[in-house]
Design a protein around this motif. Structure first.
Motif, short mmCIF file in Angstrom:
data_model
loop_
_atom_site.label_atom_id
_atom_site.label_comp_id
_atom_site.label_asym_id
_atom_site.label_seq_id
_atom_site.Cartn_x
_atom_site.Cartn_y
_atom_site.Cartn_z
N ALA A 1 0.75 -0.98 0.03
CA ALA A 1 -0.16 -0.07 -0.02
C ALA A 1 0.75 1.14 -0.04
O ALA A 1 0.47 2.26 -0.42
CB ALA A 1 -1.08 -0.11 1.52
N ARG A 2 2.26 1.22 0.51
CA ARG A 2 3.05 2.47 0.70
C ARG A 2 2.87 3.38 -0.68
O ARG A 2 2.94 4.57 -0.63
CB ARG A 2 4.33 2.15 1.03
CG ARG A 2 5.32 3.50 1.42
CD ARG A 2 6.25 2.93 2.18
NE ARG A 2 6.33 2.14 3.35
CZ ARG A 2 5.84 2.84 4.47
NH1 ARG A 2 5.28 3.86 4.73
NH2 ARG A 2 5.59 1.85 5.46
N PRO A 3 3.24 2.72 -1.91
CA PRO A 3 3.43 3.51 -2.93
C PRO A 3 2.01 4.41 -3.47
O PRO A 3 2.38 5.51 -3.85
CB PRO A 3 3.81 2.48 -4.09
CG PRO A 3 4.42 1.26 -3.69
CD PRO A 3 3.49 1.19 -2.13
N ARG A 4 0.99 3.78 -3.13
CA ARG A 4 -0.24 4.24 -3.32
C ARG A 4 -0.40 5.46 -2.51
O ARG A 4 -0.87 6.70 -2.58
CB ARG A 4 -1.53 3.42 -3.11
CG ARG A 4 -2.54 3.95 -3.28
CD ARG A 4 -3.95 3.18 -3.04
NE ARG A 4 -5.12 3.30 -3.92
CZ ARG A 4 -5.48 2.34 -4.78
NH1 ARG A 4 -5.47 1.02 -4.89
NH2 ARG A 4 -6.68 2.97 -5.33
N ALA A 5 0.09 5.13 -1.07
CA ALA A 5 -0.06 6.38 -0.02
C ALA A 5 0.90 7.49 -0.32
O ALA A 5 0.52 8.74 -0.34
CB ALA A 5 0.31 5.73 1.28
N GLU A 6 1.97 7.22 -0.93
CA GLU A 6 3.08 8.17 -1.16
C GLU A 6 2.31 9.09 -2.48
O GLU A 6 2.75 10.31 -2.41
CB GLU A 6 4.48 7.41 -1.56
CG GLU A 6 4.86 6.92 -0.30
CD GLU A 6 6.54 6.08 -0.75
OE1 GLU A 6 6.85 5.86 -1.79
OE2 GLU A 6 7.09 5.87 0.34
N SER B 1 -6.10 0.69 0.99
CA SER B 1 -6.23 1.52 -0.43
C SER B 1 -7.80 2.33 -0.19
O SER B 1 -7.61 3.54 -0.49
CB SER B 1 -6.45 0.29 -1.39
OG SER B 1 -5.22 -0.43 -1.70
N ASN B 2 -8.53 1.74 0.39
CA ASN B 2 -9.82 2.57 0.47
C ASN B 2 -9.60 3.87 1.55
O ASN B 2 -9.94 4.79 1.12
CB ASN B 2 -11.02 1.58 1.02
CG ASN B 2 -11.38 0.80 0.25
OD1 ASN B 2 -11.25 0.69 -1.09
ND2 ASN B 2 -12.22 -0.27 0.49
N ALA B 3 -8.81 3.45 2.37
CA ALA B 3 -8.59 4.63 3.50
C ALA B 3 -7.71 5.60 2.93
O ALA B 3 -7.99 6.70 2.89
CB ALA B 3 -7.99 3.96 4.53
N HIS C 1 -7.54 -7.93 17.60
CA HIS C 1 -8.10 -7.01 17.08
C HIS C 1 -7.58 -5.96 16.01
O HIS C 1 -6.40 -5.64 16.28
CB HIS C 1 -8.78 -6.28 18.20
CG HIS C 1 -9.53 -4.99 17.85
ND1 HIS C 1 -10.99 -5.06 17.82
CD2 HIS C 1 -9.13 -3.80 17.52
CE1 HIS C 1 -11.39 -4.06 17.45
NE2 HIS C 1 -10.52 -3.04 17.43
N ILE C 2 -7.92 -5.87 14.73
CA ILE C 2 -7.35 -5.22 13.65
C ILE C 2 -8.13 -4.03 13.24
O ILE C 2 -9.36 -3.92 13.09
CB ILE C 2 -6.90 -6.15 12.47
CG1 ILE C 2 -6.03 -7.28 12.93
CG2 ILE C 2 -6.46 -5.13 11.59
CD1 ILE C 2 -5.98 -8.16 11.86
N GLU C 3 -7.40 -2.75 13.12
CA GLU C 3 -8.26 -1.72 12.65
C GLU C 3 -7.45 -0.92 11.63
O GLU C 3 -6.20 -0.82 11.61
CB GLU C 3 -8.56 -0.74 13.77
CG GLU C 3 -9.59 -1.16 15.13
CD GLU C 3 -9.80 0.12 16.05
OE1 GLU C 3 -10.88 0.38 16.25
OE2 GLU C 3 -8.91 0.63 16.51
N VAL C 4 -8.27 -0.33 10.67
CA VAL C 4 -7.63 0.67 9.87
C VAL C 4 -8.39 1.90 10.06
O VAL C 4 -9.57 1.93 9.66
CB VAL C 4 -7.78 0.17 8.18
CG1 VAL C 4 -7.44 1.29 7.23
CG2 VAL C 4 -7.00 -1.05 7.95
N ILE C 5 -7.51 2.99 10.39
CA ILE C 5 -8.31 4.22 11.00
C ILE C 5 -7.84 5.16 9.88
O ILE C 5 -6.46 5.53 9.48
CB ILE C 5 -7.63 4.48 12.39
CG1 ILE C 5 -8.05 3.33 13.30
CG2 ILE C 5 -8.43 5.98 12.68
CD1 ILE C 5 -7.55 3.45 14.74
N ASP C 6 -8.85 6.04 9.34
CA ASP C 6 -8.41 7.24 8.69
C ASP C 6 -9.44 8.38 8.90
O ASP C 6 -10.44 8.13 9.86
CB ASP C 6 -8.65 6.90 7.14
CG ASP C 6 -10.08 6.50 6.74
OD1 ASP C 6 -10.86 7.63 6.66
OD2 ASP C 6 -10.61 5.48 6.30
#
Length: 172
Positions: free
Chosen positions: A99-104, A136-138, A161-166
């Motif tokens: 996911a890092r390249p998309r984030a960058e 990717s959605n975040a 417990h896993i979270e993706v927070i944006d």
């Protein structure tokens, strides 16, 4: 009757997987000449021109379609989870690396927060794919300069417990 229902469901899943593989194969064959033609046109348009912008948009669209086809093939081939002993750290690292390249590109900062968790028995590839999709959605929903956080804790013995927070716009 439960075994009959289970067998029917398994047969239906196998049929859907076969159809998905066939569709993905056909789409790949259709995308290839388009992609080749776009590569052939690289650098032939004036920078900043309408033609160059359309060319760049077409290249992005072909790349996205290719990614969709790759994912369809992945899921068509992996309908049954493969449970193995793995670590949440390895899964997180692999998902963030993808996911890092998309984030960058979007100016988004990816952070991970992971408490010490014991080894777990899971399908690491499927969980990684899930996390990459959520990340990717975040990323897509977040404005430039924002943070997206992937966190994991051992909530209860035997559970993670896993979270993706944006802080993105969210879904109405």
């Amino acid at each position: 009757s439960r075994l009959t229902e289970q067998a029917a469901l398994q047969a239906k899943m196998e049929h859907l997987a076969m159809m998905s593989r066939g569709l993905a194969h056909d789409l790949k064959n259709l995308i290839t000449p388009i992609s080749s033609y776009l590569v052939h046109l690289d650098g032939r348009h004036e920078p900043g021109s309408a033609e160059q912008e359309v060319h760049a948009a077409a290249r992005r669209s072909v790349r996205i379609m290719t990614e969709y086809v790759r994912e369809a093939l992945f899921f068509a081939n992996r309908l049954t989870p493969k449970f193995e002993t793995t670590s949440l750290r390895q899964i997180f690292d692999a998902a963030v690396e993808i996911a890092r390249p998309r984030a960058e590109r979007g100016g988004i900062f990816l952070l991970t927060r992971l408490d010490e968790t014991p080894p777990l028995v899971a399908d690491a590839v499927l969980i990684q794919r899930l996390l990459v999709n959520l990340l990717s959605n975040a990323i897509d929903a977040s404005p430039a300069g924002a943070e997206v956080v992937l966190s994991g804790t051992t909530a209860h013995p035997g559970w993670v417990h896993i979270e993706v927070i944006d802080r993105g716009s969210g879904i109405p």
